[in-house]
Design a protein around this motif. Sequence first.
Motif, PDB file in Angstrom:
ATOM      1  N   ILE A 171      40.082  15.161 119.794  1.00  0.00           N
ATOM      2  CA  ILE A 171      41.238  15.576 118.992  1.00  0.00           C
ATOM      3  C   ILE A 171      42.396  15.941 119.908  1.00  0.00           C
ATOM      4  CG2 ILE A 171      40.557  18.034 118.787  1.00  0.00           C
ATOM      5  CD1 ILE A 171      41.441  17.685 115.729  1.00  0.00           C
ATOM      6  N   VAL A 172      43.586  15.558 119.478  1.00  0.00           N
ATOM      7  CA  VAL A 172      44.823  15.872 120.198  1.00  0.00           C
ATOM      8  C   VAL A 172      45.654  16.760 119.277  1.00  0.00           C
ATOM      9  CG1 VAL A 172      46.963  14.873 121.131  1.00  0.00           C
ATOM     10  CG2 VAL A 172      44.779  13.669 121.462  1.00  0.00           C
ATOM     11  N   ASP A 173      46.275  17.786 119.837  1.00  0.00           N
ATOM     12  CA  ASP A 173      47.183  18.668 119.087  1.00  0.00           C
ATOM     13  C   ASP A 173      48.110  17.802 118.231  1.00  0.00           C
ATOM     14  OD1 ASP A 173      49.356  20.328 118.343  1.00  0.00           O
ATOM     15  OD2 ASP A 173      49.074  21.592 120.114  1.00  0.00           O
ATOM     16  N   SER A 174      48.219  18.112 116.950  1.00  0.00           N
ATOM     17  CA  SER A 174      48.976  17.210 116.064  1.00  0.00           C
ATOM     18  C   SER A 174      50.426  17.081 116.518  1.00  0.00           C
ATOM     19  CB  SER A 174      48.887  17.666 114.609  1.00  0.00           C
ATOM     20  OG  SER A 174      49.390  18.955 114.478  1.00  0.00           O
ATOM     21  N   ALA A 175      50.973  18.114 117.191  1.00  0.00           N
ATOM     22  CA  ALA A 175      52.366  18.042 117.653  1.00  0.00           C
ATOM     23  C   ALA A 175      52.523  17.135 118.872  1.00  0.00           C
ATOM     24  CB  ALA A 175      52.876  19.441 117.988  1.00  0.00           C
ATOM     25  N   ALA A 176      51.401  16.738 119.476  1.00  0.00           N
ATOM     26  CA  ALA A 176      51.465  15.958 120.724  1.00  0.00           C
ATOM     27  C   ALA A 176      50.950  14.528 120.529  1.00  0.00           C
ATOM     28  CB  ALA A 176      50.647  16.672 121.801  1.00  0.00           C
ATOM     29  N   ARG A 177      50.714  14.123 119.298  1.00  0.00           N
ATOM     30  CA  ARG A 177      50.161  12.774 119.067  1.00  0.00           C
ATOM     31  C   ARG A 177      51.240  11.699 119.184  1.00  0.00           C
ATOM     32  NH1 ARG A 177      46.732  14.689 113.896  1.00  0.00           N
ATOM     33  NH2 ARG A 177      45.562  16.296 115.026  1.00  0.00           N
ATOM     34  N   GLY A 178      50.791  10.449 119.330  1.00  0.00           N
ATOM     35  CA  GLY A 178      51.712   9.311 119.350  1.00  0.00           C
ATOM     36  C   GLY A 178      52.495   9.183 120.634  1.00  0.00           C
ATOM     37  N   GLN A 179      52.038   9.872 121.704  1.00  0.00           N
ATOM     38  CA  GLN A 179      52.730   9.814 122.999  1.00  0.00           C
ATOM     39  C   GLN A 179      51.834   9.221 124.071  1.00  0.00           C
ATOM     40  OE1 GLN A 179      54.275  13.705 124.113  1.00  0.00           O
ATOM     41  NE2 GLN A 179      54.511  14.279 121.973  1.00  0.00           N
ATOM     42  N   GLY A 180      50.689   8.701 123.660  1.00  0.00           N
ATOM     43  CA  GLY A 180      49.786   8.104 124.637  1.00  0.00           C
ATOM     44  C   GLY A 180      48.734   9.047 125.185  1.00  0.00           C
ATOM     45  N   ILE A 181      48.730  10.304 124.726  1.00  0.00           N
ATOM     46  CA  ILE A 181      47.752  11.265 125.252  1.00  0.00           C
ATOM     47  C   ILE A 181      46.335  10.853 124.865  1.00  0.00           C
ATOM     48  CG2 ILE A 181      46.919  13.655 125.071  1.00  0.00           C
ATOM     49  CD1 ILE A 181      49.871  14.522 124.931  1.00  0.00           C
ATOM     50  N   GLY A 182      46.155  10.437 123.611  1.00  0.00           N
ATOM     51  CA  GLY A 182      44.822  10.027 123.160  1.00  0.00           C
ATOM     52  C   GLY A 182      44.262   8.918 124.039  1.00  0.00           C
ATOM     53  N   ARG A 183      45.095   7.909 124.317  1.00  0.00           N
ATOM     54  CA  ARG A 183      44.627   6.794 125.167  1.00  0.00           C
ATOM     55  C   ARG A 183      44.302   7.280 126.569  1.00  0.00           C
ATOM     56  NH1 ARG A 183      46.552   1.394 123.054  1.00  0.00           N
ATOM     57  NH2 ARG A 183      47.175   1.990 120.960  1.00  0.00           N
ATOM     58  N   THR A 184      45.163   8.138 127.105  1.00  0.00           N
ATOM     59  CA  THR A 184      44.962   8.615 128.479  1.00  0.00           C
ATOM     60  C   THR A 184      43.668   9.410 128.597  1.00  0.00           C
ATOM     61  OG1 THR A 184      47.340   8.717 128.790  1.00  0.00           O
ATOM     62  CG2 THR A 184      46.008   9.998 130.322  1.00  0.00           C
ATOM     63  N   GLU A 199      40.833   5.118 112.968  1.00  0.00           N
ATOM     64  CA  GLU A 199      40.087   3.853 113.081  1.00  0.00           C
ATOM     65  C   GLU A 199      40.962   2.802 113.763  1.00  0.00           C
ATOM     66  OE1 GLU A 199      38.111   2.411 109.550  1.00  0.00           O
ATOM     67  OE2 GLU A 199      37.722   0.469 110.511  1.00  0.00           O
ATOM     68  N   ARG A 200      42.240   2.733 113.417  1.00  0.00           N
ATOM     69  CA  ARG A 200      43.143   1.782 114.090  1.00  0.00           C
ATOM     70  C   ARG A 200      43.219   2.082 115.587  1.00  0.00           C
ATOM     71  NH1 ARG A 200      46.523   2.507 109.801  1.00  0.00           N
ATOM     72  NH2 ARG A 200      47.873   3.925 110.954  1.00  0.00           N
ATOM     73  N   PHE A 201      43.305   3.388 115.883  1.00  0.00           N
ATOM     74  CA  PHE A 201      43.375   3.812 117.286  1.00  0.00           C
ATOM     75  C   PHE A 201      42.153   3.296 118.051  1.00  0.00           C
ATOM     76  CE2 PHE A 201      41.978   7.075 120.363  1.00  0.00           C
ATOM     77  CZ  PHE A 201      43.064   7.105 121.232  1.00  0.00           C
ATOM     78  N   TRP A 202      40.954   3.528 117.493  1.00  0.00           N
ATOM     79  CA  TRP A 202      39.739   3.113 118.215  1.00  0.00           C
ATOM     80  C   TRP A 202      39.670   1.593 118.331  1.00  0.00           C
ATOM     81  CZ3 TRP A 202      38.329   6.768 121.028  1.00  0.00           C
ATOM     82  CH2 TRP A 202      38.284   8.092 120.562  1.00  0.00           C
ATOM     83  N   ARG A 203      40.016   0.893 117.261  1.00  0.00           N
ATOM     84  CA  ARG A 203      39.962  -0.573 117.320  1.00  0.00           C
ATOM     85  C   ARG A 203      40.961  -1.097 118.358  1.00  0.00           C
ATOM     86  NH1 ARG A 203      36.819  -3.115 113.406  1.00  0.00           N
ATOM     87  NH2 ARG A 203      36.135  -1.766 111.692  1.00  0.00           N
ATOM     88  N   SER A 204      42.102  -0.410 118.505  1.00  0.00           N
ATOM     89  CA  SER A 204      43.084  -0.858 119.507  1.00  0.00           C
ATOM     90  C   SER A 204      42.559  -0.655 120.926  1.00  0.00           C
ATOM     91  CB  SER A 204      44.419  -0.125 119.317  1.00  0.00           C
ATOM     92  OG  SER A 204      44.359   1.180 119.857  1.00  0.00           O
ATOM     93  N   LEU A 205      41.550   0.197 121.065  1.00  0.00           N
ATOM     94  CA  LEU A 205      40.937   0.421 122.381  1.00  0.00           C
ATOM     95  C   LEU A 205      39.732  -0.492 122.603  1.00  0.00           C
ATOM     96  CD1 LEU A 205      41.078   4.328 122.567  1.00  0.00           C
ATOM     97  CD2 LEU A 205      42.485   2.692 123.804  1.00  0.00           C
ATOM     98  N   GLY A 206      39.488  -1.410 121.680  1.00  0.00           N
ATOM     99  CA  GLY A 206      38.405  -2.377 121.863  1.00  0.00           C
ATOM    100  C   GLY A 206      37.132  -2.043 121.121  1.00  0.00           C
TER     101      GLY A 206
END
Length: 177
Positions: free
Chosen positions: A92-105, A134-141
């Motif tokens: 989980i990523v802080d909701s205020a910090a999402r969409g900046q690439g933190i999840g992928r990193t 689910e989209r996020f995970w699928r985008s990671l393969g």
Amino acid sequence: MIAISDPPSILTEHDAGDVADLYARCTDYFMLQDGEPATLADAIDMFRDVPDEKSSADQTIMGWRGENGLIAVGVILRDYPSDRVWYLGFMIVDSAARGQGIGRTIYDMIEQWAAAHGAQEIRLAVLEANEAAERFWRSLGYRELRRVGPDTFKSRSHHRVELYRLLGSNLTVPPAQ
Ligand SMILES: CC(C)(COP(=O)(O)OP(=O)(O)OC[C@H]1O[C@@H](n2cnc3c(N)ncnc32)[C@H](O)[C@@H]1OP(=O)(O)O)[C@@H](O)C(=O)NCCC(=O)NCCS
């Protein structure tokens, strides 16, 4: 933009208060999953809640901190449900910090760490209702292994999609279950 460049801290139950504070900044997710906000008990459970055949010692909880406390947490269980398959129980990523690439990193850090310690495959389960994740995970393969449920989460019931990714390979053939 928040930079996540440092290696994570390994969290223990002593950090449950900080996890609860992060959860309080992620009410959107817990409303979706449980129909209610998370509590300190939920944060403590994150450290204790492992399948019967595993122990907390089989689980590693990584945390990334910023100026205002934890920004993100990832929970991974070794050799479950079988050897060399590792289970990403939660991220989980802080909701205020999402969409900046933190999840992928942070996912990349977790995957590299798991691979360096013997993982050949990572599995996880995402709520069917959690379409963005689910989209996020699928985008990671990640690819679908199966659907499970319904299971009860406090006042909600969910089917989940179990996803897998083979490490060090582009194969997308599901492994034997
Ligand atoms: C799922 C989750 C961990 C992803 O974390 P995140 O930090 O938002 O992920 P990222 O920013 O790396 O990627 C998310 C999106 O932002 C986009 N993005 C990446 N870098 C970006 C940037 N610099 N600027 C803007 N957007 C960016 C990505 O392309 C991605 O887009 P997508 O929706 O098309 O996949 C996060 O949304 C979360 O904590 N959700 C709630 C809990 C949850 O659902 N956990 C998963 C349980 S299985």
